[in-house]
Scaffold this motif. Structure first.
Motif, PDB file in Angstrom:
ATOM      1  N   UNK A  89       0.818  -1.212   0.000  1.00 41.82           N
ATOM      2  CA  UNK A  89       0.000   0.000   0.000  1.00 41.82           C
ATOM      3  C   UNK A  89       0.852   1.263   0.000  1.00 41.82           C
ATOM      4  N   UNK A  90       0.299   2.326  -0.571  1.00 40.27           N
ATOM      5  CA  UNK A  90       0.911   3.655  -0.481  1.00 40.27           C
ATOM      6  C   UNK A  90       2.380   3.656  -0.863  1.00 40.27           C
ATOM      7  N   UNK A  91       3.232   4.216   0.009  1.00 37.41           N
ATOM      8  CA  UNK A  91       4.660   4.343  -0.300  1.00 37.41           C
ATOM      9  C   UNK A  91       5.369   3.018  -0.556  1.00 37.41           C
ATOM     10  N   UNK A  92       4.776   1.910  -0.096  1.00 33.28           N
ATOM     11  CA  UNK A  92       5.403   0.612  -0.341  1.00 33.28           C
ATOM     12  C   UNK A  92       5.415   0.280  -1.830  1.00 33.28           C
ATOM     13  N   UNK A  93       4.587   0.967  -2.604  1.00 33.89           N
ATOM     14  CA  UNK A  93       4.603   0.770  -4.059  1.00 33.89           C
ATOM     15  C   UNK A  93       5.972   1.114  -4.638  1.00 33.89           C
ATOM     16  N   UNK A  94       6.677   2.056  -4.004  1.00 32.25           N
ATOM     17  CA  UNK A  94       8.013   2.418  -4.479  1.00 32.25           C
ATOM     18  C   UNK A  94       9.000   1.274  -4.274  1.00 32.25           C
ATOM     19  N   UNK A  95       8.713   0.414  -3.288  1.00 30.10           N
ATOM     20  CA  UNK A  95       9.558  -0.764  -3.087  1.00 30.10           C
ATOM     21  C   UNK A  95       9.399  -1.735  -4.254  1.00 30.10           C
ATOM     22  N   UNK A  96       8.182  -1.855  -4.777  1.00 35.88           N
ATOM     23  CA  UNK A  96       7.981  -2.730  -5.935  1.00 35.88           C
ATOM     24  C   UNK A  96       8.667  -2.149  -7.172  1.00 35.88           C
ATOM     25  N   UNK A  97       8.681  -0.821  -7.269  1.00 36.00           N
ATOM     26  CA  UNK A  97       9.378  -0.180  -8.384  1.00 36.00           C
ATOM     27  C   UNK A  97      10.877  -0.473  -8.306  1.00 36.00           C
ATOM     28  N   UNK A  98      11.456  -0.360  -7.112  1.00 33.66           N
ATOM     29  CA  UNK A  98      12.884  -0.650  -6.940  1.00 33.66           C
ATOM     30  C   UNK A  98      13.183  -2.114  -7.255  1.00 33.66           C
ATOM     31  N   UNK A  99      12.268  -2.990  -6.861  1.00 34.54           N
ATOM     32  CA  UNK A  99      12.424  -4.419  -7.134  1.00 34.54           C
ATOM     33  C   UNK A  99      12.525  -4.648  -8.638  1.00 34.54           C
ATOM     34  N   UNK A 100      11.633  -4.045  -9.404  1.00 27.87           N
ATOM     35  CA  UNK A 100      11.653  -4.192 -10.855  1.00 27.87           C
ATOM     36  C   UNK A 100      12.917  -3.567 -11.455  1.00 27.87           C
ATOM     37  N   UNK A 101      13.299  -2.415 -10.916  1.00 28.71           N
ATOM     38  CA  UNK A 101      14.497  -1.731 -11.412  1.00 28.71           C
ATOM     39  C   UNK A 101      15.733  -2.600 -11.197  1.00 28.71           C
ATOM     40  N   UNK A 102      15.862  -3.189 -10.033  1.00 30.86           N
ATOM     41  CA  UNK A 102      17.005  -4.065  -9.742  1.00 30.86           C
ATOM     42  C   UNK A 102      16.977  -5.336 -10.585  1.00 30.86           C
ATOM     43  N   UNK A 103      15.785  -5.823 -10.865  1.00 29.68           N
ATOM     44  CA  UNK A 103      15.639  -6.977 -11.749  1.00 29.68           C
ATOM     45  C   UNK A 103      16.229  -6.661 -13.124  1.00 29.68           C
ATOM     46  N   UNK A 104      15.900  -5.484 -13.660  1.00 27.80           N
ATOM     47  CA  UNK A 104      16.394  -5.095 -14.977  1.00 27.80           C
ATOM     48  C   UNK A 104      17.904  -4.898 -14.979  1.00 27.80           C
ATOM     49  N   UNK A 105      18.442  -4.444 -13.842  1.00 26.29           N
ATOM     50  CA  UNK A 105      19.894  -4.277 -13.748  1.00 26.29           C
ATOM     51  C   UNK A 105      20.617  -5.624 -13.750  1.00 26.29           C
TER      52      UNK A 105
END
Length: 583
Positions: free
Chosen positions: A411-427
């Motif tokens: 929820x809420x700001x935790x959505x940014x954690x999912x964004x970082x997860x995807x970003x690190x996956x791509x890296x």
């Protein structure tokens, strides 16, 4: 420090160090402003998942108390003697949602108080009438905005002695009104046709409408087949009752006297309910109820729905009255993350008000209402074949910038954690794999992913077209799903090569679901870290179909589908049999 509660810069004091209440204050499109200011961001209380889980059950207790109170007062106000179950259907969805939203905002203000850093804040003077919604649907549109949330935080702040505040008046609500107008409805030819068919359904004799379906998530053609099999008139669409705008009647609202509340939060909630309860339940109740009685059939035996119970006010008014007269209410599952979450206000409420709940395979211990049934919706995915020369389709989630209903997702700001997860996956994936990846973004809900990705260290190709998910799968070789939701269940039902990866810390499962997700982990379909998922993708991307069709993968997938994505060629016979037992 000066406390800022939302991204509305009218309430930012730029000549003092700022304490942002949460990441929702820092819109990415406003980075050029807030990045230049001396500021801190308070941690989101929802990081403590056990506390959120505990709050969920606390909110349910509070809900039951206020549901009884409101039911008694609304009966008195409108001159009826409806049952508690009637009002649970009519006002329950809004009340559950509002309690969850207010409790989340309350916890954030408590975090600000506990920080000991707040020296001042600007609030709105009172609750403007412009924010009082006509319906639950309009309320949900309102609550997503900064203006409405600032008003909500202002109401909370005035109940805390520890936060000094000053009133700042805003008299121009034109921007707020324009946002409401833009989100007011669908105007395409298709929706015009659907509304026309729904209106014509009023001409069907009641004797031919024994099984009525409203927003059932059954494909129209399948629904008509089912209705014919049940010897009822085939009608896939029903009237959509427009909620008439009415002015607030504060004298009428003051007649509602809610019982004594316990504790600080509940006392605030008690005062807040009458300022936020949509007008359709008070000022517009009589008219909406009368329209519902005129528009819908008089004597059905079974009513089927999926999402109509929540924001379709006319339907709710009608179905509540029908259920009170003994008509059976059947719910059908509407998507993923249903039946498997550690907590979910929708799951609990739907089962509570239903006579029967058709799941996609799961059931609950000791719960007689849940009935595993094959999904018509998932069954329609069978013709989805991968293109081994196609791209790798990545399906991403999106969550509200301001936390909304209570269920176990980021929820809420935790959505940014999912964004970082995807970003690190791509890296982590290889450069060859990265060249094949296409990101299909979920419709944005406030976190501005389309602006964030171009500034990321590794920016994927972002698909911006209108191609359906089903069509997109057909032109891809493999699906990578970054959240527990409907897309991967659709892919599984189609036996489509699918890799799953998300952080289980913010996607908690219940005890009955855990073993089935563990099967996917053991088989190498589901991964909890971006590193392991990226390495697996590097390994299989050239020939994902061979990997997917291996016995271990198919075995785990099939066991999972039997529990959470059941399909059958005989679904019509099975549905007819269950529904006939209810008539």
């Amino acid at each position: 420090m000066f406390l800022v509660t939302t991204a509305n810069q009218n309430f930012w004091k730029l000549d003092e160090p700022i304490l942002f209440l949460g990441e929702w204050c820092r819109m990415y499109s406003q980075k050029h402003v807030w990045s230049e200011l001396p500021h801190e961001v308070l941690p989101y209380y929802g990081l403590d998942r056990d506390r959120v889980y505990s709050d969920y059950y606390y909110a349910l207790e509070v809900y039951e108390f206020f549901l009884v109170e409101l039911s008694r007062e609304l009966n008195k106000l409108h001159g009826f003697d409806h049952t508690l179950h009637y009002w649970r259907i009519v006002i329950g969805p809004w009340l559950l949602f509002f309690i969850g939203v207010l409790l989340d905002r309350y916890r954030s203000i408590c975090t600000a108080v506990d920080s000991g850093q707040v020296t001042n804040a600007w609030i709105t003077p009172q609750f403007p009438e412009e924010y009082l919604a006509n319906s639950f649907s309009e309320f949900r549109d309102n609550f997503q905005g900064d203006d409405y949330n600032h008003c909500l935080y202002s109401q909370l702040i005035t109940n805390f002695k520890e936060i000094p505040w000053e009133t700042k008046t805003i008299t121009d609500f034109s921007d707020f009104k324009s946002k409401k107008t833009l989100s007011s409805g669908k105007n395409s030819f298709r929706w015009g046709f659907i509304r026309c068919i729904g209106t014509l359904s009023r001409l069907i004799p009641d004797s031919l409408q024994k099984v009525v379906a409203v927003k059932s998530y059954i494909k129209p053609i399948d629904l008509m087949k089912l209705q014919l099999a049940m010897k009822t008139f085939p009608c896939p669409y029903r009237p959509d009752i427009k909620i008439t705008f009415v002015e607030p009647d504060w004298d009428m609202r003051r007649e509602i006297k809610l019982g004594h509340a316990n504790g600080h939060f509940e006392s605030i909630l008690q005062k807040s309910i009458l300022f936020h309860l949509p007008k359709v339940y008070i000022e517009g109740y009589s008219l909406t109820r009368q329209q519902a009685l005129e528009y819908f059939p008089k004597k059905p035996k079974v009513i089927i729905t999926t999402t109509g119970y929540k924001q379709d006010e006319g339907f709710k008014f009608w179905v509540a009255g029908q259920v009170d007269q003994g008509v059976k209410l059947v719910f059908t599952q509407h998507g993923g993350h249903v039946g498997d979450g550690r907590w979910s206000v929708d799951d609990d409420h739907e089962i509570k008000i239903a006579d029967r709940y058709f799941t996609w395979g799961w059931d609950r211990d000791g719960e007689t209402k849940t009935t595993p049934m094959p999904s018509s919706m998932l069954g329609s995915m069978k013709d989805c074949t991968p293109d081994m020369k196609g791209k790798i389709l990545c399906v991403t989630p999106s969550f509200m910038r301001y936390p909304d209903q209570m269920y176990s997702v980021p929820q809420g700001p935790l959505a940014l954690e999912t964004f970082k997860f995807q970003e690190n996956f791509l890296k982590t994936v290889s450069s060859l794999v990265l060249n094949h990846i296409v990101f299909r973004l979920f419709p944005e809900l406030g976190w501005e992913e389309k602006l964030r990705w171009p500034d990321s260290e590794v920016s994927p190709y972002i698909y911006r077209g209108n191609k359906s998910y089903h069509s997109h799968l057909k032109t891809s070789r493999l699906c990578v799903c970054f959240y527990n939701g409907t897309p991967f269940l659709e892919a599984f039902a189609a036996n489509y090569p699918t890799l799953l990866c998300w952080d289980p810390k913010y996607t908690e499962l219940n005890e009955l679901a855990q073993p089935y997700f563990d099967l996917l982990r053991k088989a190498g379909i589901l991964y909890d870290t971006y590193e392991s998922a990226a390495l697996k993708l590097n390994e299989i991307y050239q020939d994902p179909l061979s990997w997917w069709l291996s016995p271990d993968i198919q075995g785990a997938k099939n066991q999972f589908c039997d529990r959470f994505a059941m399909v059958s060629d005989d679904w019509l016979f099975e549905w007819k049999k269950e529904l006939l037992a209810l008539t």
